[in-house]
Design an enzyme around this catalytic site. Structure first.
Site, short mmCIF file in Angstrom:
data_model
loop_
_atom_site.label_atom_id
_atom_site.label_comp_id
_atom_site.label_asym_id
_atom_site.label_seq_id
_atom_site.Cartn_x
_atom_site.Cartn_y
_atom_site.Cartn_z
N ALA A 156 0.81 -1.20 0.00
CA ALA A 156 0.00 0.00 0.00
C ALA A 156 0.85 1.26 0.00
O ALA A 156 0.39 2.33 -0.39
CB ALA A 156 -0.91 0.00 1.23
N LYS A 157 2.07 1.13 0.48
CA LYS A 157 2.99 2.26 0.58
C LYS A 157 2.29 3.48 1.17
O LYS A 157 2.32 4.58 0.64
CB LYS A 157 3.61 2.59 -0.78
CG LYS A 157 4.47 1.44 -1.34
CD LYS A 157 5.21 1.85 -2.59
CE LYS A 157 6.11 0.74 -3.11
NZ LYS A 157 5.40 -0.33 -3.83
N ARG A 158 1.65 3.22 2.31
CA ARG A 158 0.91 4.29 2.98
C ARG A 158 1.79 5.01 4.00
O ARG A 158 2.86 4.52 4.39
CB ARG A 158 -0.30 3.72 3.71
CG ARG A 158 -1.33 3.04 2.83
CD ARG A 158 -2.02 4.03 1.92
NE ARG A 158 -3.25 3.47 1.37
CZ ARG A 158 -3.38 3.01 0.12
NH1 ARG A 158 -2.36 3.03 -0.70
NH2 ARG A 158 -4.55 2.52 -0.29
N THR A 170 3.45 -2.43 3.32
CA THR A 170 4.57 -1.55 2.98
C THR A 170 4.25 -0.12 3.40
O THR A 170 3.10 0.31 3.30
CB THR A 170 4.89 -1.57 1.47
OG1 THR A 170 3.70 -1.26 0.73
CG2 THR A 170 5.41 -2.94 1.04
#
Lengths: 273, 273
Positions: free
Chosen positions: A93-95, A119
């Site tokens: 999600a690379k949040r 992620t």
């Protein structure tokens, strides 16, 4: 079960360092699946059936599930339900946001959907990771040195004598050394060598092989520990574009996964000599 | 219409630098709305009706819409439809990924939903911004100096003589100086002073006032240009928790927005003396 334990067990039980990326683009799904009620969900089911013997886990890049989001999120649910319980799952999600807001992402991905791990972007610092780390059996893959061209913009900036990515790694490990691992692009072999030497117990998620054209052999040779997974997506899930039925699709896709797993293991064995 | 033009027009037409953050937590919605088919959508509609005369635009933090995502994303659609066309809309998604993947986020937020602009993480560099920048009338708010405590972890790291946030700003402006603005937390007054002096034409999105307790007066005094919006969410949208009906809710909430807008304008006018 703590993720660390689940991860080590999965690596052992599956004898695989391969994670298949279910980055499913509906326009690339074979014709015979296009008429399904939820083609993405149906496609993922077949990929999992075909590849589950050959992988350590699955990674879903959430961007692929946010278009036509109602169907997309339903596909996430059904996909996770189809994945064998002993395999690891990664919400790519690379949040990252302020703590109160990140708590909502943690609820969505780790609690509601039930991914094992997620992620995370480092830029906003500790409070943007904390909500994910609060969950007992969950895990954070912090972006460190990414596989894309833009990694060159900031990640190698020198802060004193160290590059930025390394400062981020050290800082993140100081927050929690049990529940944080790092995303390190496959082509960064010098840096992979260093991080696996300095942090022998810290898991790595390694993208950038396959369609992104990294050299698998060089990557494997650079690693000083074996707590890693290598993500491959397009080279496996789209290996059977012209398949006309489920059996054909599974046969070709399964073979691609088996080959990928064996290639990784082959280079690992060569190292030991 | 180019975002830059729409933005300047909106500032002028509305005489407001206030952006209301529709960070709608279903558990904080007044009782009288809880029985609606989509309480979040209904709540947002009322907030918009109550506040649209007092704002320059609206910002939706996407994290608030990813839980119970089917209903959440439907709420995004209906909310955007309720916002007057001349006001600016911001998808506070803080996304960033490799180019192919970011393209999907751009499709989702800018094309499908139709937000004017989106917040973006800088860490993965240029290709993680490029898909957003490709859209003609759209705009990127790059994270520069954020309002949370974790900003202290990395954003002030010295690279040579400059802090990281400044290097990011300079680099981003070199990619595209027409379509990139920056997120700068309200409490960073010294840095706000610098960036508004060095980049007099670069829009800023300023969070961290209101519930996050920044000093509005100090913030306003630090700005050397007026191409900025100040985001406030909780102090406005949750100002009427005990409201028993729509009229009461709108009256209280509208007043909170009017007060916030007037406060900003008041400090701006004091500056001019």
């Amino acid at each position: 079960m703590h993720f660390s334990k689940k991860f080590k067990q999965a690596l052992r039980e599956t004898d695989s360092h391969l994670v298949v990326g279910l980055d499913t683009d509906i326009s690339k799904i074979p014709m015979f699946l296009q008429s399904e009620v939820n083609p993405v969900a149906a496609f993922n089911d077949l990929v999992i059936e075909a590849t589950k013997e050959y992988v350590c886990g699955y990674k879903l890049n959430i961007a692929f599930y946010e278009r036509g989001p109602e169907a997309g999120f339903a596909a996430i649910r059904s996909t996770l339900a189809a994945i064998p319980e002993n395999l690891i799952t990664i919400a790519d999600a690379k949040r990252g946001d302020i703590e109160n807001t990140t708590e909502l992402y943690a609820k969505a991905f780790l609690d509601d959907f039930g991914f094992d791990s997620v992620t995370v972007q480092p830029y906003m610092g500790q409070d943007s990771a904390r909500p994910f780390l609060r969950r007992k059996n969950k895990f954070v893959w912090m972006l460190a040195l990414t596989s894309n061209y833009g990694a060159n913009d900031f990640q190698f900036l020198k802060v004193g004598r160290q590059p930025l990515w390394e400062i981020i790694v050290e800082k993140a490990v100081s927050w929690n050394d049990q529940k944080i691992g790092f995303v390190m692009g496959a082509s960064h072999t010098r840096e992979l060598e260093k991080i696996t030497k300095d942090l022998p117990e810290t898991p790595l998620l390694i993208p950038g092989i396959g369609a992104q054209k990294g050299s698998l052999e060089k990557t494997i040779n650079s690693l000083n520990h074996s707590l890693f997974v290598i993500n491959q997506s397009r080279s496996i899930i789209y290996s059977a574009p012209k398949a006309e039925n489920a059996e054909e699709f599974k046969s070709i896709t399964g073979e691609a996964a088996q080959k990928a797993r064996d290639e990784i293991n082959g280079f690992l064995m060569l190292k030991k000599k």
